[in-house]
Design a protein around this motif. Structure first.
Motif, PDB file in Angstrom:
ATOM      1  N   SER A  45       0.839  -1.198   0.000  1.00 50.50           N
ATOM      2  CA  SER A  45       0.000   0.000   0.000  1.00 50.50           C
ATOM      3  C   SER A  45       0.877   1.251   0.000  1.00 50.50           C
ATOM      4  CB  SER A  45      -0.925   0.011   1.225  1.00 50.50           C
ATOM      5  OG  SER A  45      -1.694   1.195   1.243  1.00 50.50           O
ATOM      6  N   GLU A  46       0.891   1.930  -1.131  1.00 52.00           N
ATOM      7  CA  GLU A  46       1.640   3.184  -1.271  1.00 52.00           C
ATOM      8  C   GLU A  46       0.697   4.382  -1.328  1.00 52.00           C
ATOM      9  OE1 GLU A  46       4.797   3.423  -1.104  1.00 52.00           O
ATOM     10  OE2 GLU A  46       5.577   1.419  -1.558  1.00 52.00           O
ATOM     11  N   ASP A  47      -0.606   4.076  -1.328  1.00 54.19           N
ATOM     12  CA  ASP A  47      -1.637   5.099  -1.502  1.00 54.19           C
ATOM     13  C   ASP A  47      -1.421   5.848  -2.826  1.00 54.19           C
ATOM     14  OD1 ASP A  47      -3.141   4.460   0.706  1.00 54.19           O
ATOM     15  OD2 ASP A  47      -1.853   5.622   2.046  1.00 54.19           O
ATOM     16  N   GLY A  48      -1.143   7.140  -2.798  1.00 57.63           N
ATOM     17  CA  GLY A  48      -1.110   7.875  -4.059  1.00 57.63           C
ATOM     18  C   GLY A  48      -2.523   8.190  -4.503  1.00 57.63           C
ATOM     19  N   ASN A  49      -2.809   7.997  -5.757  1.00 51.00           N
ATOM     20  CA  ASN A  49      -4.174   8.150  -6.246  1.00 51.00           C
ATOM     21  C   ASN A  49      -4.908   6.823  -6.048  1.00 51.00           C
ATOM     22  OD1 ASN A  49      -6.313   9.476  -7.339  1.00 51.00           O
ATOM     23  ND2 ASN A  49      -5.608   9.378  -9.455  1.00 51.00           N
ATOM     24  N   LEU A  50      -6.224   6.884  -5.837  1.00 42.79           N
ATOM     25  CA  LEU A  50      -6.972   5.679  -5.474  1.00 42.79           C
ATOM     26  C   LEU A  50      -8.214   5.492  -6.345  1.00 42.79           C
ATOM     27  CD1 LEU A  50      -6.837   6.144  -1.577  1.00 42.79           C
ATOM     28  CD2 LEU A  50      -5.217   4.878  -3.032  1.00 42.79           C
ATOM     29  N   LEU A  51      -8.633   4.229  -6.424  1.00 41.80           N
ATOM     30  CA  LEU A  51      -9.837   3.881  -7.185  1.00 41.80           C
ATOM     31  C   LEU A  51     -10.785   3.059  -6.323  1.00 41.80           C
ATOM     32  CD1 LEU A  51      -8.385   2.853 -10.672  1.00 41.80           C
ATOM     33  CD2 LEU A  51      -9.991   4.718 -10.247  1.00 41.80           C
ATOM     34  N   TYR A  52     -12.025   3.559  -6.229  1.00 40.87           N
ATOM     35  CA  TYR A  52     -13.057   2.866  -5.465  1.00 40.87           C
ATOM     36  C   TYR A  52     -14.268   2.604  -6.369  1.00 40.87           C
ATOM     37  CZ  TYR A  52     -10.623   4.182  -1.127  1.00 40.87           C
ATOM     38  OH  TYR A  52      -9.708   4.337  -0.112  1.00 40.87           O
ATOM     39  N   ILE A  53     -14.957   1.520  -6.048  1.00 42.92           N
ATOM     40  CA  ILE A  53     -16.191   1.211  -6.769  1.00 42.92           C
ATOM     41  C   ILE A  53     -17.247   2.288  -6.476  1.00 42.92           C
ATOM     42  CG2 ILE A  53     -18.138  -0.423  -6.866  1.00 42.92           C
ATOM     43  CD1 ILE A  53     -15.759  -1.478  -8.303  1.00 42.92           C
ATOM     44  N   VAL A  54     -18.017   2.640  -7.500  1.00 49.94           N
ATOM     45  CA  VAL A  54     -19.079   3.648  -7.375  1.00 49.94           C
ATOM     46  C   VAL A  54     -20.425   2.949  -7.220  1.00 49.94           C
ATOM     47  CG1 VAL A  54     -20.260   5.565  -8.528  1.00 49.94           C
ATOM     48  CG2 VAL A  54     -17.771   5.300  -8.762  1.00 49.94           C
ATOM     49  N   GLU A  55     -21.206   3.408  -6.254  1.00 52.62           N
ATOM     50  CA  GLU A  55     -22.541   2.853  -6.019  1.00 52.62           C
ATOM     51  C   GLU A  55     -23.608   3.875  -6.387  1.00 52.62           C
ATOM     52  OE1 GLU A  55     -21.738   0.025  -2.144  1.00 52.62           O
ATOM     53  OE2 GLU A  55     -21.877   2.187  -1.828  1.00 52.62           O
ATOM     54  N   ALA A  56     -24.741   3.376  -6.824  1.00 53.71           N
ATOM     55  CA  ALA A  56     -25.865   4.248  -7.166  1.00 53.71           C
ATOM     56  C   ALA A  56     -26.554   4.720  -5.887  1.00 53.71           C
ATOM     57  CB  ALA A  56     -26.858   3.504  -8.047  1.00 53.71           C
ATOM     58  N   ALA A  57     -26.981   5.978  -5.898  1.00 54.02           N
ATOM     59  CA  ALA A  57     -27.747   6.541  -4.783  1.00 54.02           C
ATOM     60  C   ALA A  57     -29.040   7.103  -5.364  1.00 54.02           C
ATOM     61  CB  ALA A  57     -26.950   7.626  -4.075  1.00 54.02           C
ATOM     62  N   CYS A  58     -30.112   6.346  -5.268  1.00 55.38           N
ATOM     63  CA  CYS A  58     -31.350   6.780  -5.918  1.00 55.38           C
ATOM     64  C   CYS A  58     -32.069   7.820  -5.058  1.00 55.38           C
ATOM     65  CB  CYS A  58     -32.256   5.596  -6.218  1.00 55.38           C
ATOM     66  SG  CYS A  58     -32.949   4.805  -4.762  1.00 55.38           S
ATOM     67  N   GLY A  59     -32.898   8.580  -5.696  1.00 53.71           N
ATOM     68  CA  GLY A  59     -33.600   9.720  -5.100  1.00 53.71           C
ATOM     69  C   GLY A  59     -33.747  10.731  -6.202  1.00 53.71           C
ATOM     70  N   SER A  60     -32.791  11.692  -6.269  1.00 53.32           N
ATOM     71  CA  SER A  60     -32.757  12.568  -7.437  1.00 53.32           C
ATOM     72  C   SER A  60     -32.342  11.771  -8.682  1.00 53.32           C
ATOM     73  CB  SER A  60     -31.776  13.731  -7.205  1.00 53.32           C
ATOM     74  OG  SER A  60     -30.512  13.247  -6.804  1.00 53.32           O
ATOM     75  N   LEU A  61     -31.525  10.713  -8.470  1.00 55.35           N
ATOM     76  CA  LEU A  61     -31.325   9.706  -9.512  1.00 55.35           C
ATOM     77  C   LEU A  61     -32.477   8.716  -9.339  1.00 55.35           C
ATOM     78  CD1 LEU A  61     -29.274   8.759 -11.708  1.00 55.35           C
ATOM     79  CD2 LEU A  61     -28.287   7.269  -9.968  1.00 55.35           C
ATOM     80  N   PRO A  62     -33.360   8.592 -10.334  1.00 57.55           N
ATOM     81  CA  PRO A  62     -34.640   7.905 -10.120  1.00 57.55           C
ATOM     82  C   PRO A  62     -34.507   6.485  -9.585  1.00 57.55           C
ATOM     83  CG  PRO A  62     -34.616   9.033 -12.230  1.00 57.55           C
ATOM     84  CD  PRO A  62     -33.224   9.092 -11.711  1.00 57.55           C
ATOM     85  N   CYS A  63     -35.221   6.218  -8.512  1.00 53.34           N
ATOM     86  CA  CYS A  63     -35.333   4.847  -8.014  1.00 53.34           C
ATOM     87  C   CYS A  63     -36.261   4.077  -8.957  1.00 53.34           C
ATOM     88  CB  CYS A  63     -35.913   4.835  -6.595  1.00 53.34           C
ATOM     89  SG  CYS A  63     -34.874   5.670  -5.376  1.00 53.34           S
ATOM     90  N   GLY A  64     -36.075   2.809  -9.032  1.00 58.69           N
ATOM     91  CA  GLY A  64     -36.844   2.014 -10.009  1.00 58.69           C
ATOM     92  C   GLY A  64     -35.858   1.449 -11.000  1.00 58.69           C
ATOM     93  N   PRO A  65     -35.421   2.312 -11.943  1.00 53.58           N
ATOM     94  CA  PRO A  65     -34.358   1.766 -12.797  1.00 53.58           C
ATOM     95  C   PRO A  65     -33.046   1.625 -12.032  1.00 53.58           C
ATOM     96  CG  PRO A  65     -34.784   4.058 -13.369  1.00 53.58           C
ATOM     97  CD  PRO A  65     -35.859   3.635 -12.403  1.00 53.58           C
ATOM     98  N   TYR A  66     -32.786   2.558 -11.078  1.00 58.14           N
ATOM     99  CA  TYR A  66     -31.580   2.479 -10.262  1.00 58.14           C
ATOM    100  C   TYR A  66     -31.925   1.938  -8.872  1.00 58.14           C
ATOM    101  CZ  TYR A  66     -29.164   5.003 -13.920  1.00 58.14           C
ATOM    102  OH  TYR A  66     -28.615   5.344 -15.120  1.00 58.14           O
ATOM    103  N   VAL A  67     -30.959   1.258  -8.280  1.00 57.16           N
ATOM    104  CA  VAL A  67     -31.179   0.630  -6.973  1.00 57.16           C
ATOM    105  C   VAL A  67     -30.190   1.224  -5.984  1.00 57.16           C
ATOM    106  CG1 VAL A  67     -31.191  -1.539  -5.681  1.00 57.16           C
ATOM    107  CG2 VAL A  67     -31.973  -1.498  -8.066  1.00 57.16           C
ATOM    108  N   ASN A  68     -30.670   1.639  -4.851  1.00 53.31           N
ATOM    109  CA  ASN A  68     -29.841   2.275  -3.842  1.00 53.31           C
ATOM    110  C   ASN A  68     -28.720   1.350  -3.383  1.00 53.31           C
ATOM    111  OD1 ASN A  68     -29.749   4.816  -2.683  1.00 53.31           O
ATOM    112  ND2 ASN A  68     -30.567   4.116  -0.723  1.00 53.31           N
ATOM    113  N   GLY A  69     -27.475   1.834  -3.498  1.00 53.00           N
ATOM    114  CA  GLY A  69     -26.331   1.080  -3.003  1.00 53.00           C
ATOM    115  C   GLY A  69     -25.818   0.009  -3.948  1.00 53.00           C
ATOM    116  N   ARG A  70     -26.371  -0.102  -5.150  1.00 54.83           N
ATOM    117  CA  ARG A  70     -25.918  -1.134  -6.094  1.00 54.83           C
ATOM    118  C   ARG A  70     -24.724  -0.619  -6.898  1.00 54.83           C
ATOM    119  NH1 ARG A  70     -30.324  -4.355  -9.554  1.00 54.83           N
ATOM    120  NH2 ARG A  70     -30.762  -5.046  -7.417  1.00 54.83           N
TER     121      ARG A  70
END
Length: 266
Positions: free
Chosen positions: A232-257
């Motif tokens: 672990s040298e850190d530096g720049n990092l990459l994390y998985i992105v999860e959907a947060a529905c609400g203003s991003l419509p729920c239904g097609p998108y799932v919270n936390g997926r």
């Protein structure tokens, strides 16, 4: 008396000879006229045949010219097609897929994960840097370029990849597609109709828990690593992105997926 008869005979003979000669000449003239007409007709036939051959040859030459033009146009079009194209980054891999050609491969670069200023984008750093004027040692008046590590096991126990890549360094490859346009589509695993799939993966970015900003990139679903250790040298990092529905419509998108992505070309 005899002389008179002789004169008369000669006169008659001359008349007969004249008549015979006249009739013979007339026959010859008739034969000549007939031959002349036949010859004239043959000349006309030959001229017509020659003209027909000329027209045929002209059409053949014209067809050859048209064929040459079509061949040239096809060559020009192929040349234009070869000159056309677009580029994309295959994050997390060292080779391009399909018919895409590799421009260069290298390392995923970016700023330190905790820096609050400076650029936000991930950078495609080549394996063979070249230098101009320089002064060794950090001046610390601008920014720094770091490598980038996968962080797929820090914020969540879920890992979408086939193996864990936590703290491994991320490679990348710059690819040239023969197609004129490429686009990254988030939340898709395949392309829309009429588009060609270059690769698919998962949307990744800097963690929301850091003040540092970054862009969203599409990391290949089977990411590779730079083979020089997993410390672990850190530096720049990459994390998985999860959907947060609400203003991003729920239904097609799932919270936390976890969000997928696809790079498509056309």
């Amino acid at each position: 008396m005899l002389s008179l008869k002789l004169l008369l005979f000669n006169s008659i003979l001359a008349t007969v000879i004249t008549l015979a000669y006249t009739e013979e000449c007339s026959g010859l003239r008739n034969d000549f006229e007939r031959l002349k007409e036949e010859l004239s007709q043959r000349i006309v036939d030959l001229e017509n045949k020659l003209e027909a051959e000329k027209r045929k040859r002209y059409l053949v030459d014209e067809e050859l010219d048209i064929e040459k033009e079509v061949t040239k146009l096809i060559g020009d079009v192929n040349g234009i097609k070869q000159g056309m194209g677009s580029t994309y980054i295959r994050w997390g891999r060292t080779e391009c897929g399909g018919n895409a050609s590799k421009i260069y491969k290298g390392y995923t670069g970016g700023k330190w994960y905790a820096d609050t200023g400076g650029p936000a984008n991930y950078v495609r750093m080549p394996e063979d840097p070249q230098w101009a004027k320089y002064m060794d040692g950090f001046q610390d008046i601008g920014n720094r370029m770091y490598g980038t590590e996968y962080e797929d096991n820090s914020e969540s126990t879920f890992n979408p990849f086939s193996v864990h890549r936590d703290d491994e360094d991320a490679p990348c490859v710059v690819c040239r597609s023969q197609r004129a346009t490429t686009v990254m589509i988030p939340a898709r695993t395949n392309c829309y109709t009429g588009w060609h799939l270059e690769y698919t993966g998962y949307l990744m970015a800097m963690s929301r828990h850091y003040q540092s900003s970054s862009e969203y990139i599409c990391v290949d679903k089977d990411p590779e690593v730079i083979d020089h250790g997993s410390q672990s040298e850190d530096g720049n990092l990459l994390y998985i992105v999860e959907a947060a529905c609400g203003s991003l419509p729920c239904g097609p998108y799932v919270n936390g997926r976890e969000l997928t992505c696809a790079v498509c070309s056309k």
